[in-house]
Structures are given as C-alpha cells and as structure tokens.
Motif scaffolding. Structure first.
Motif, PDB file in Angstrom:
ATOM      1  N   ARG A  95       0.825  -1.208   0.000  1.00 30.75           N
ATOM      2  CA  ARG A  95       0.000   0.000   0.000  1.00 30.75           C
ATOM      3  C   ARG A  95       0.858   1.256   0.000  1.00 30.75           C
ATOM      4  NH1 ARG A  95      -5.253  -0.822   1.006  1.00 30.75           N
ATOM      5  NH2 ARG A  95      -5.862  -2.912   1.675  1.00 30.75           N
ATOM      6  N   CYS A  96       0.239   2.331  -0.414  1.00 29.12           N
ATOM      7  CA  CYS A  96       0.911   3.629  -0.404  1.00 29.12           C
ATOM      8  C   CYS A  96       1.287   3.984   1.030  1.00 29.12           C
ATOM      9  CB  CYS A  96      -0.030   4.693  -0.970  1.00 29.12           C
ATOM     10  SG  CYS A  96       0.627   6.361  -0.832  1.00 29.12           S
ATOM     11  N   TRP A  97       2.537   4.376   1.229  1.00 27.42           N
ATOM     12  CA  TRP A  97       3.010   4.681   2.581  1.00 27.42           C
ATOM     13  C   TRP A  97       2.365   5.935   3.132  1.00 27.42           C
ATOM     14  CZ3 TRP A  97       7.669   3.114   5.527  1.00 27.42           C
ATOM     15  CH2 TRP A  97       8.060   1.792   5.192  1.00 27.42           C
ATOM     16  N   HIS A  98       1.859   6.762   2.255  1.00 28.49           N
ATOM     17  CA  HIS A  98       1.271   7.994   2.757  1.00 28.49           C
ATOM     18  C   HIS A  98      -0.219   7.861   3.015  1.00 28.49           C
ATOM     19  CE1 HIS A  98       0.708  12.145   3.645  1.00 28.49           C
ATOM     20  NE2 HIS A  98      -0.201  12.253   2.682  1.00 28.49           N
ATOM     21  N   CYS A  99      -0.985   7.438   2.011  1.00 30.48           N
ATOM     22  CA  CYS A  99      -2.437   7.440   2.176  1.00 30.48           C
ATOM     23  C   CYS A  99      -3.027   6.040   2.347  1.00 30.48           C
ATOM     24  CB  CYS A  99      -3.118   8.148   1.000  1.00 30.48           C
ATOM     25  SG  CYS A  99      -3.055   7.205  -0.521  1.00 30.48           S
ATOM     26  N   GLY A 100      -2.216   4.994   2.141  1.00 32.34           N
ATOM     27  CA  GLY A 100      -2.706   3.639   2.363  1.00 32.34           C
ATOM     28  C   GLY A 100      -3.447   3.043   1.188  1.00 32.34           C
ATOM     29  N   ALA A 120       2.146  12.927  -5.711  1.00 26.59           N
ATOM     30  CA  ALA A 120       1.685  13.840  -4.650  1.00 26.59           C
ATOM     31  C   ALA A 120       1.936  13.211  -3.278  1.00 26.59           C
ATOM     32  CB  ALA A 120       0.204  14.151  -4.836  1.00 26.59           C
ATOM     33  N   CYS A 121       1.582  11.918  -3.135  1.00 26.37           N
ATOM     34  CA  CYS A 121       1.803  11.225  -1.864  1.00 26.37           C
ATOM     35  C   CYS A 121       3.301  11.146  -1.576  1.00 26.37           C
ATOM     36  CB  CYS A 121       1.200   9.829  -1.906  1.00 26.37           C
ATOM     37  SG  CYS A 121      -0.586   9.824  -1.656  1.00 26.37           S
ATOM     38  N   LEU A 122       4.065  10.844  -2.616  1.00 24.77           N
ATOM     39  CA  LEU A 122       5.518  10.729  -2.445  1.00 24.77           C
ATOM     40  C   LEU A 122       6.089  12.044  -1.922  1.00 24.77           C
ATOM     41  CD1 LEU A 122       7.992   9.080  -4.916  1.00 24.77           C
ATOM     42  CD2 LEU A 122       8.504  11.319  -3.971  1.00 24.77           C
TER      43      LEU A 122
HETATM   44 ZN   LIG Z   1      -1.104   7.568  -1.718  1.00 28.65          ZN
END
Ligand SMILES: [Zn+2]
Length: 133
Positions: A95-100, A120-122
């Motif tokens: 999963r994305c480390w920022h938003c899941g 953007a999350c990165l």
């Molecule tokens: Zn994300």
C-alpha cells in the motif's frame, strides 16, 4: 423355481427356497452400498493424489525462487503473524506509505524503501521526512 412354482415338487427334491423378491432387493441394496463405498474410496484416493501433486508443484515453485524472494516471503509471513498478534489484520500490505491506497496492479512511485500511489503522496511524505530530520 420363482418362475414355475408349481412345476416340480421342490420339497421332495430338497431344493432350497426360492430367491424371494425381498432377498433379491437386499442383495441389490448390498451391491449398491458396496459400489457407493468403492466410489467414495476412489474419490478419496483422487483427492489425496491431487494434494500430493499440488504439494510437489509448490515445492518446486519454492525451490525455484531466489534467496532474496524466499527471504521476502519469510519476512512477509513473520509480519503477518506479528500483525495478527496485535489484532491488526492486513490482507494486503502493498500500500501507499502515505495514504494507504492499495498498490496492487499499479506501478508505484518509489524513493528509498518507500512506495506511493502518486507523486503527490511521495512528495508529501518526503517533505514530512525532511521536516523531521
Ligand atoms: Zn497515496
């Protein structure tokens, strides 16, 4: 004897009693039961054979993995057990480390060891990291 009950004196000839319909039914019933049992045994054997083949295939698949992949699998298993111990269940840990957001079926964005669903999350994660250090 069943077809011609009056034709001969079966008593005098000491012929044992005719196969009555009831006896015949019992005989058929027994035969059916045996057939069902045989079928069940064959089915069990087939399933056992399938299990053996699956195990064999899995063995070969595992042996063909690189050491890195085997280590990753083991780590994943350990993590899954740990999460289970803490009451957290995560079926999908990709999963994305920022938003899941799930990263399954996507090409994630990476920096260092981190993976993200979007730039953007990165960038948000990287800015937060930079602010912390
Ligand atoms: Zn994300």
């Amino acid at each position: 004897m069943v077809d011609h009950p009056e034709k001969y004196d079966y008593n005098r000839a000491k012929v044992p009693g005719p196969l009555t319909q009831e006896m015949e039914a019992k005989r058929l019933e027994k035969k059916r039961a045996q057939k069902a049992q045989r079928k069940q045994r064959e089915q069990a054997q087939r399933e056992e054979q399938q299990r053996r083949e699956q195990e064999q295939a899995e063995k070969q698949r595992f042996a063909a993995l690189s050491d890195r992949e085997k280590r990753a699998l083991a780590a994943e298993r350990r993590l899954a057990v740990q999460l289970q111990d803490t009451g957290t269940t995560l079926a999908n840990i990709s999963r994305c480390w920022h938003c899941g957001e799930s990263l399954l079926g996507r090409i994630p964005f990476h920096y260092l060891d981190f993976s993200f669903c979007s730039t953007a999350c990165l960038q948000t994660h990287r800015r937060a990291q930079a602010a912390r250090t």
